[in-house]
Design an enzyme around this catalytic site. Structure first.
Site, PDB file in Angstrom:
ATOM      1  N   GLU A 119       0.704  -1.431   0.066  1.00 60.63           N
ATOM      2  CA  GLU A 119       0.078   0.030  -0.146  1.00 60.63           C
ATOM      3  C   GLU A 119       0.884   1.341  -0.070  1.00 60.63           C
ATOM      4  O   GLU A 119       0.778   2.095   0.800  1.00 60.63           O
ATOM      5  CB  GLU A 119      -0.946   0.045   1.373  1.00 60.63           C
ATOM      6  N   HIS A 176     -10.919  -5.613  -1.420  1.00 59.90           N
ATOM      7  CA  HIS A 176     -11.783  -5.449  -0.114  1.00 59.90           C
ATOM      8  C   HIS A 176     -12.760  -4.562  -0.818  1.00 59.90           C
ATOM      9  O   HIS A 176     -12.946  -3.346  -1.124  1.00 59.90           O
ATOM     10  CB  HIS A 176     -11.089  -4.743   0.913  1.00 59.90           C
ATOM     11  N   GLU A 226      -6.864 -10.402  -0.541  1.00 60.09           N
ATOM     12  CA  GLU A 226      -7.544 -10.000   0.591  1.00 60.09           C
ATOM     13  C   GLU A 226      -8.962 -10.129   0.250  1.00 60.09           C
ATOM     14  O   GLU A 226      -9.512  -9.192   1.029  1.00 60.09           O
ATOM     15  CB  GLU A 226      -7.026  -8.683   1.236  1.00 60.09           C
ATOM     16  N   ASP A 267     -12.802  -9.556   0.459  1.00 59.15           N
ATOM     17  CA  ASP A 267     -14.052  -9.787   1.303  1.00 59.15           C
ATOM     18  C   ASP A 267     -15.149  -8.902   0.777  1.00 59.15           C
ATOM     19  O   ASP A 267     -14.581  -7.999   0.200  1.00 59.15           O
ATOM     20  CB  ASP A 267     -13.677  -9.655   2.947  1.00 59.15           C
TER      21      ASP A 267
HETATM   22  O1  9MR Z   1      -6.304  -7.757   9.290  1.00 60.60           O
HETATM   23  C1  9MR Z   1      -5.590  -6.983   9.685  1.00 60.60           C
HETATM   24  C2  9MR Z   1      -6.011  -6.289  10.983  1.00 60.60           C
HETATM   25  O2  9MR Z   1      -5.911  -7.242  12.075  1.00 60.60           O
HETATM   26  C3  9MR Z   1      -5.019  -5.281  11.567  1.00 60.60           C
HETATM   27  O3  9MR Z   1      -5.332  -4.564  12.851  1.00 60.60           O
HETATM   28  C4  9MR Z   1      -4.837  -4.341  10.348  1.00 60.60           C
HETATM   29  C5  9MR Z   1      -3.916  -3.091  10.917  1.00 60.60           C
HETATM   30  O4  9MR Z   1      -3.769  -2.206  10.106  1.00 60.60           O
HETATM   31  O5  9MR Z   1      -4.361  -4.942   9.148  1.00 60.60           O
HETATM   32  C6  9MR Z   1      -5.478  -5.616   8.808  1.00 60.60           C
HETATM   33  O6  9MR Z   1      -4.838  -6.338   7.591  1.00 60.60           O
HETATM   34  C7  9MR Z   1      -4.623  -5.482   6.472  1.00 60.60           C
HETATM   35  C8  9MR Z   1      -3.491  -5.868   5.699  1.00 60.60           C
HETATM   36  O7  9MR Z   1      -2.439  -6.081   6.434  1.00 60.60           O
HETATM   37  C9  9MR Z   1      -3.091  -4.956   4.617  1.00 60.60           C
HETATM   38  N1  9MR Z   1      -4.466  -4.595   3.801  1.00 60.60           N
HETATM   39  C10 9MR Z   1      -5.323  -4.064   4.450  1.00 60.60           C
HETATM   40  C11 9MR Z   1      -5.902  -5.188   5.496  1.00 60.60           C
HETATM   41  C12 9MR Z   1      -6.843  -4.769   6.321  1.00 60.60           C
HETATM   42  O8  9MR Z   1      -7.044  -3.744   6.941  1.00 60.60           O
END
Ligand code: 9MR
Length: 349
Positions: free
Chosen positions: A149, A230, A260, A262
Site C-alpha cells: 500500500e 476489499h 484479501e 471480502d
Molecule cells: O486484518 C488486519 C488487522 O487485524 C489489523 O488490525 C490491520 C492493521 O492495520 O491490518 C489488517 O490487515 C490489512 C492488511 O495487512 C493490508 N491490507 C488491508 C488489511 C485490512 O486492513
C-alpha cells in the site's frame, strides 16, 4: 445418557463443494484464507476444523504475525516466533504461505515511526529488516509482499516515514534488498507488491503498473501484484473491469494474486438482497481471476465473520463480509465462489 448423532455432529460446515480442490483442478495454485494466529482463532475448534481442511483452503496469509511491529519490536531484536506459529499451522494442513509484509506504513514499531533518521540510516534499517525476515522464514514463504500500500488514489506516494526520509526510491530499493536476500536463500521466493483500489482501471492501477516498471529499472525482481479486493455490496468492479485491471498488470510480465478478498454487507445481519449482491461480488472477482492466466491464486481475508477485520461497530454498521457466518455455516457467496471456479453461472447471485 446416550448421545444422539445430532449432538455429536460438528456444527462447522466442511461439506463439499471444495474451493481449493476445485481451483487447483482448474490450474490455479490455491484458494486460500488469511488467518490471525495471535487471536482466539487458534483455540476455536470449529474455526480450526474449517481452516485445516485442505480441500477448502490450500494457502494462508498471516494477517498480522509477520508485520514489522511483531517481528522487530526493537531495533535489530527479531522475534519470528508468531510468524513461525502461522507457518507451522499452514504446513500441518499442506498450505502454501504468502508472507505479509515487509515494508508498510501501518503496524510499525515506535522506534521506526519516531526515529531520528537520515536517508542512509533508515535504508540500512529497512535492508536489515527485509534481509532478516526473508532469510529467517526462508523457503517457508511461497511469496512475500515486499512493499504494501505505497500509493494514493491519485497515484502519488502514501506519506510515511520511508517516503519522508528516503523518498520514492524506498520502494524499488526495498525490492533490490529483497532480491538479494532471496538469492542468498537459494529458494524460489516470489516477490509481490500489494495494494487496494487497483482492481479496476484507474489512476492508481496505472501507478501500480508504473511501480512495477520502476522496480525492474533498478535491476530488482518483482514477480507479481496483489489485488487486495476489499469490496462491499455498494461497490465492487464487474468481472470485465477486473479482467482489464489484471491485464494491465499482466502486460508487464508479472502475475496477479487476489490477496484479501471480502465483501461487506451494508448492514448486519445481511439482508437477502445484500447476500445476493455479496455473492455477485465474490462471483465476479473469482471469475476475473479464473479468466486471467496470470492470476494464479485467490485468497479471502479470513473466512469467518466472527474474526473479520470489518466489524459493524467500527465500520459504520457494515459487516459480515466473509464466506462463513459467525456460527460456521456458509453464506450463499461460498456457492458463488465455487460456481465461478467451475465456470458455471451463479445460482445465488
Ligand atoms: O486484518 C488486519 C488487522 O487485524 C489489523 O488490525 C490491520 C492493521 O492495520 O491490518 C489488517 O490487515 C490489512 C492488511 O495487512 C493490508 N491490507 C488491508 C488489511 C485490512 O486492513
Amino acid at each position: 445418557m446416550k448421545e444422539t448423532s445430532t449432538r455429536l455432529r460438528p456444527r462447522q460446515d466442511t461439506s463439499s463443494p471444495y474451493l481449493n480442490t476445485a481451483a487447483k483442478a482448474k490450474g490455479k495454485l490455491w484458494f486460500g484464507s488469511a488467518t490471525d494466529t495471535t487471536t482466539a482463532e487458534t483455540s476455536d475448534v470449529s474455526y480450526m476444523t474449517i481452516f485445516n481442511n485442505s480441500n477448502i483452503f490450500g494457502q494462508t496469509t498471516p494477517a498480522n504475525t509477520m508485520k514489522w511491529e511483531f517481528t522487530e519490536p526493537t531495533q535489530n531484536n527479531f522475534t519470528l516466533s508468531a510468524g513461525n506459529e502461522t507457518i507451522a499451522l499452514a504446513k500441518a494442513s499442506g498450505k502454501l504461505v504468502r508472507c505479509h509484509n515487509l515494508v508498510w506504513s501501518s503496524e510499525l514499531p515506535s522506534w521506526v515511526t519516531g526515529g531520528n533518521w537520515t536517508n542512509a540510516t533508515l535504508l540500512a534499517a529497512m535492508e536489515n529488516h527485509i534481509t532478516t525476515l526473508i532469510q529467517g522464514y526462508g523457503s517457508s514463504c511461497y511469496s512475500w509482499d515486499v512493499v504494501n500500500e505505497a500509493l494514493n488514489s491519485d497515484g502519488s506516494f502514501t506519506s510515511n516515514v520511508f517516503l519522508t526520509n528516503i523518498g520514492e526510491a524506498y520502494v524499488p530499493l526495498a525490492y533490490k534488498y529483497a532480491t538479494a536476500a532471496v538469492t542468498a536463500t537459494g529458494a524460489d521466493i516470489k516477490l509481490f507488491y500489494n495494494d487496494y483500489s487497483i482492481e479496476a482501471l484507474s489512476t492508481k492501477n496505472t501507478a501500480a503498473v508504473n511501480l512495477v516498471k520502476t522496480i525492474k529499472s533498478y535491476g530488482a525482481n518483482i514477480d507479481g501484484v496483489g489485488f487486495e479486493s476489499h469490496f462491499s455490496t455498494s461497490y465492487y468492479p464487474t468481472t470485465t473491469q477486473q479482467e482489464q485491471a489484471m491485464a494491465s498488470v499482466a502486460a508487464e510480465g508479472v502475475n496477479i494474486h487476489v490477496t484479501e478478498l471480502d465483501v461487506a454487507c451494508s448492514s448486519v445481519p445481511c439482508s437477502t438482497a445484500d447476500l445476493a449482491t455479496q455473492a455477485t461480488a465474490y462471483y465476479d472477482t473469482i471469475s476475473a481471476c479464473m479468466g486471467t492466466t496470470a492470476c494464479t491464486g485467490m485468497t479471502v481475508w479470513d473466512f469467518d465473520d466472527k474474526y473479520s477485520w470489518i466489524q459493524p461497530s467500527s465500520n459504520g454498521g457494515e459487516g459480515n463480509p466473509d464466506l462463513y457466518y459467525s456460527n460456521y455455516t456458509r453464506h450463499p457467496a461460498y456457492t458463488a465462489v465455487y460456481e465461478a471456479i467451475e465456470g458455471q453461472s451463479c445460482s445465488v447471485c
